[in-house]
Write a protein that holds these residues in place. Sequence first.
Motif, mmCIF file in Angstrom:
data_model
loop_
_atom_site.group_PDB
_atom_site.id
_atom_site.type_symbol
_atom_site.label_atom_id
_atom_site.label_comp_id
_atom_site.label_asym_id
_atom_site.label_seq_id
_atom_site.Cartn_x
_atom_site.Cartn_y
_atom_site.Cartn_z
ATOM 1 N N UNK A 58 0.832 -1.203 0.000
ATOM 2 C CA UNK A 58 0.000 0.000 0.000
ATOM 3 C C UNK A 58 0.871 1.259 0.000
ATOM 4 N N UNK A 59 0.435 2.315 -0.689
ATOM 5 C CA UNK A 59 1.231 3.557 -0.743
ATOM 6 C C UNK A 59 1.546 4.137 0.629
ATOM 7 N N UNK A 60 0.641 3.925 1.595
ATOM 8 C CA UNK A 60 0.873 4.491 2.922
ATOM 9 C C UNK A 60 1.862 3.687 3.755
ATOM 10 N N UNK A 61 2.268 2.500 3.266
ATOM 11 C CA UNK A 61 3.248 1.701 3.997
ATOM 12 C C UNK A 61 4.567 2.458 4.078
ATOM 13 N N UNK A 62 5.148 2.505 5.260
ATOM 14 C CA UNK A 62 6.371 3.303 5.459
ATOM 15 C C UNK A 62 7.648 2.513 5.214
ATOM 16 N N UNK A 63 7.535 1.219 4.889
ATOM 17 C CA UNK A 63 8.727 0.384 4.780
ATOM 18 C C UNK A 63 9.723 0.899 3.754
ATOM 19 N N UNK A 64 9.226 1.445 2.640
ATOM 20 C CA UNK A 64 10.116 1.884 1.570
ATOM 21 C C UNK A 64 10.206 3.408 1.446
ATOM 22 N N UNK A 65 9.673 4.126 2.412
ATOM 23 C CA UNK A 65 9.540 5.560 2.235
ATOM 24 C C UNK A 65 10.757 6.375 2.646
ATOM 25 N N UNK A 66 11.656 5.802 3.450
ATOM 26 C CA UNK A 66 12.836 6.554 3.862
ATOM 27 C C UNK A 66 13.719 6.845 2.664
ATOM 28 N N UNK A 67 14.201 8.077 2.581
ATOM 29 C CA UNK A 67 15.091 8.461 1.491
ATOM 30 C C UNK A 67 16.536 8.079 1.778
ATOM 31 N N UNK A 68 16.806 7.685 3.021
ATOM 32 C CA UNK A 68 18.158 7.258 3.381
ATOM 33 C C UNK A 68 18.367 5.816 2.940
ATOM 34 N N UNK A 69 19.524 5.507 2.357
ATOM 35 C CA UNK A 69 19.782 4.120 1.970
ATOM 36 C C UNK A 69 19.877 3.228 3.200
ATOM 37 N N UNK A 70 19.303 2.046 3.134
ATOM 38 C CA UNK A 70 19.298 1.142 4.280
ATOM 39 C C UNK A 70 20.052 -0.133 3.926
#
Length: 264
Positions: A58-70
Amino acid sequence: MIYTCYEMIRDCRADKPEGWSYFLAQYVPVIRALVAHYFPERAGDAALVERVLAALRQPESSLFQSLDPAPERTFVAGLRQRVLAAVEADHAGAAPAVPIDLEVLGPALEPLTLTEKLAVWFETMGYTVADAARMLRMSAQTAEKIRSRAAELVRGSVDAWSRTLLADNGPPLGREAAGLSTKDCLPPKAFLDIIDGRTNWRGREEMERHVKTCWHCIDHFCRLLEVVDVMRASQPLAEAEVEKYQRLLGIEPPKRSFWKKLAG
């Protein structure tokens, strides 16, 4: 050219099929392993895994939203938290018969060293003595002695006690510890440096000074050790299984050249 976790996060954020296909291939096995460990009665529940994947997409999922590389292990530790939260919301269990919280557990275990507290915390995470010993690179006999000592310390600090007290209270203790973050808590890299043997004695001493009394960091450290262990045993999905999940989630298959790049 190797496709990396950094690229996957970037591509999933941009909703590219390459990112989602890599995620399915590499991390559905991790999701299955976590479900099987924490919710054994739901092991093999394909519909549950599908619901977890749909929520992560879902677009609201925060798993991929960080702009910092993980780094991969940091990403998987975040994935672990979201999987458990999603399944717990779908799987309300009974309250522990004998509850305990960190206000009681913390003082009871104060005499233990950091390594001993890690061994005990793995009990709250549902891991056997053998599992904890493997993740902490100690003998099973040593881990058993630590747990026995901890049990006596806890037993002497509570009005009601059972041999499964810590395991029974694992989920609420985990949620409580996760919510105790402070500005002094260590980032994942500090723990991964220790796990990988990149920290000198002075750095480890400074780390232990904080972590020994911080249940948030003890929990975080154990979660990263768990991630390393789960990933070591994980094998990618076969392409046919990936295609099944692609259809389920409405993901367009990437070009064949992507799979060759992945295999290379």
